[in-house]
Enzyme design. Structure first.
Site, PDB file in Angstrom:
ATOM      1  N   GLU A 236      15.363  43.439  50.685  1.00 12.26           N
ATOM      2  CA  GLU A 236      14.397  42.389  50.334  1.00 12.26           C
ATOM      3  C   GLU A 236      15.058  41.262  49.544  1.00 12.26           C
ATOM      4  O   GLU A 236      14.754  40.103  49.738  1.00 12.26           O
ATOM      5  CB  GLU A 236      13.219  42.966  49.530  1.00 12.26           C
TER       6      GLU A 236
ATOM      7  N   TYR B  14       6.425  39.377  44.916  1.00 11.29           N
ATOM      8  CA  TYR B  14       6.644  39.680  46.340  1.00 11.29           C
ATOM      9  C   TYR B  14       7.482  40.955  46.510  1.00 11.29           C
ATOM     10  O   TYR B  14       7.099  41.875  47.232  1.00 11.29           O
ATOM     11  CB  TYR B  14       7.332  38.492  47.027  1.00 11.29           C
TER      12      TYR B  14
ATOM     13  N   ASP C 286       4.597  36.193  50.609  1.00 18.02           N
ATOM     14  CA  ASP C 286       5.611  35.128  50.586  1.00 18.02           C
ATOM     15  C   ASP C 286       5.105  33.970  51.449  1.00 18.02           C
ATOM     16  O   ASP C 286       3.943  33.968  51.878  1.00 18.02           O
ATOM     17  CB  ASP C 286       6.960  35.668  51.079  1.00 18.02           C
TER      18      ASP C 286
END
Ligand code: SF4
Length: 349
Positions: free
Chosen positions: A44, A127, A145
């Site tokens: 991520e 996020y 996002d």
């Protein structure tokens, strides 16, 4: 303008439409083959501001070199930066290491599963915390996002600017109401997948979209007008002169001491402003490197988030290895020294 009830119904309909589509169409990405928080977290962070295809190689190399969180916590900074070289936004990898150290020191080396603890780790925002908690721990936490904001702006035909924190909060809260128990991770990833492959910023593929029947923007013909964004500040332009100094087959590098942009990374010697060839030779002389011959002049541009470097580069043969630089071979530049792309581009020609 749609009613609150209509908007809620849009959200409620999402899991049943997206999950079967996702199961059938999900791309096989390396980080989707695991629910291990360390691996999902690394992916991520790498995927922020970087394309999936570019991340694949970095992800594999990073986890081969540092397969466990304790390896990351203990890694030498130069090694870390080298593993990140070319991905940009180097604060991401420094923050990864800070957070890994916190996990080792405060959580006994086990990645926390509590949302508050995850969110408190350096470099982890709403996020990333949402992505980790939903994907790895099956918690109903949204990962909102730009992609998810775009999708939801279109599905609900919402003209609120997506850059506003309130818009993000509103979307996250509405999504968290409808997270399906036992399929939280798949739901998060289905939204990501829809944004990446179907409801793209330009030319969305509405014809093959799993939510086309309920999408308000599609029905109203307003897809191209959404999402609404606030006007962007123009990027500041800065002129720089970069020196590729060569002496006996070695090249001069030095550490960047300026705070902020690329701080602490290796760089080619450079100064602000655009120097003429004569001025460049005088500058190199002032470095104590005794310029012998200007071999080449090239012009390059590098774009950062808020700034554009408009650069002239001079390849200059030198007679003295000035002491204020470290002189390294091309091979060492490839294997040992992490040189940001803004400087590495001068080695290409
Ligand atoms: S129908 Fe089109 S605009 Fe609506 S969510 Fe699907 S791809 Fe996006």
């Amino acid at each position: 303008m749609h009613t609150k009830k209509e908007i809620q119904n849009q959200y409620k309909a999402l899991p049943a439409l997206l999950l079967p589509w996702y199961r059938k169409n999900a791309r096989d990405l390396p980080w989707r083959r695991t629910k291990e928080p360390y691996r999902v977290w690394v992916s991520e962070i790498m995927l922020q501001q970087t394309r999936v295809e570019a991340v694949r190689g970095y992800y594999a190399r990073f986890l081969t070199a540092l397969p466990r969180i304790n390896n990351l916590a203990e890694a030498d900074e130069e090694h870390l930066l080298k593993l990140w070289e070319g991905l940009g936004y180097y604060s991401r990898v420094r923050n990864l290491q800070k957070a890994a150290k916190t996990v080792m020191e405060q959580h006994g080396g086990v990645f926390p599963s509590n949302y508050g603890d995850v969110r408190a780790l350096t470099g982890i925002g709403d996020y990333t915390a949402g992505a980790i908690c939903s994907i790895c721990f099956e918690q109903p936490r949204a990962a909102v996002d730009g992609n998810v904001l775009r999708i939801m702006a279109r599905i609900t035909e919402d003209f609120s600017p997506i850059d506003l924190a309130d818009t993000k909060k509103k979307v996250a809260a509405a999504l968290e109401e409808v997270y399906p128990a036992g399929e939280c991770g798949a739901f998060t990833q289905s939204l990501m997948e829809l944004g990446a492959c179907v409801c793209t910023p330009r030319s969305p593929k509405c014809g093959e979209c799993p939510v086309k029947e309920i999408c308000f923007a599609r029905k109203a013909g307003t897809v191209e007008k959404l999402p609404v964004k606030l006007p962007k500040k123009p990027k500041r332009e800065e002129k720089r002169t970069v020196f590729l100094l060569e002496c006996d087959g070695k090249y001069a590098v030095c550490k960047r001491t300026e705070k902020g942009l690329l701080s602490g990374l290796w760089q080619l010697p450079n100064v602000t402003g655009e120097k003429t060839p004569d001025e460049a030779l005088k500058t190199v002389d002032s470095f104590g490197a005794k310029p012998l011959e200007l071999q080449k002049e090239v012009h390059k541009t590098h774009i950062f988030t808020h700034i554009v470097w408009d650069m002239v580069g001079y390849h200059i043969l030198c007679g003295v290895k000035a002491k204020n630089f470290t002189w390294v071979s091309r091979e060492e530049l490839q294997t040992t020294y992490a040189l940001p792309t803004a400087f590495r581009i001068f080695l290409e020609d």
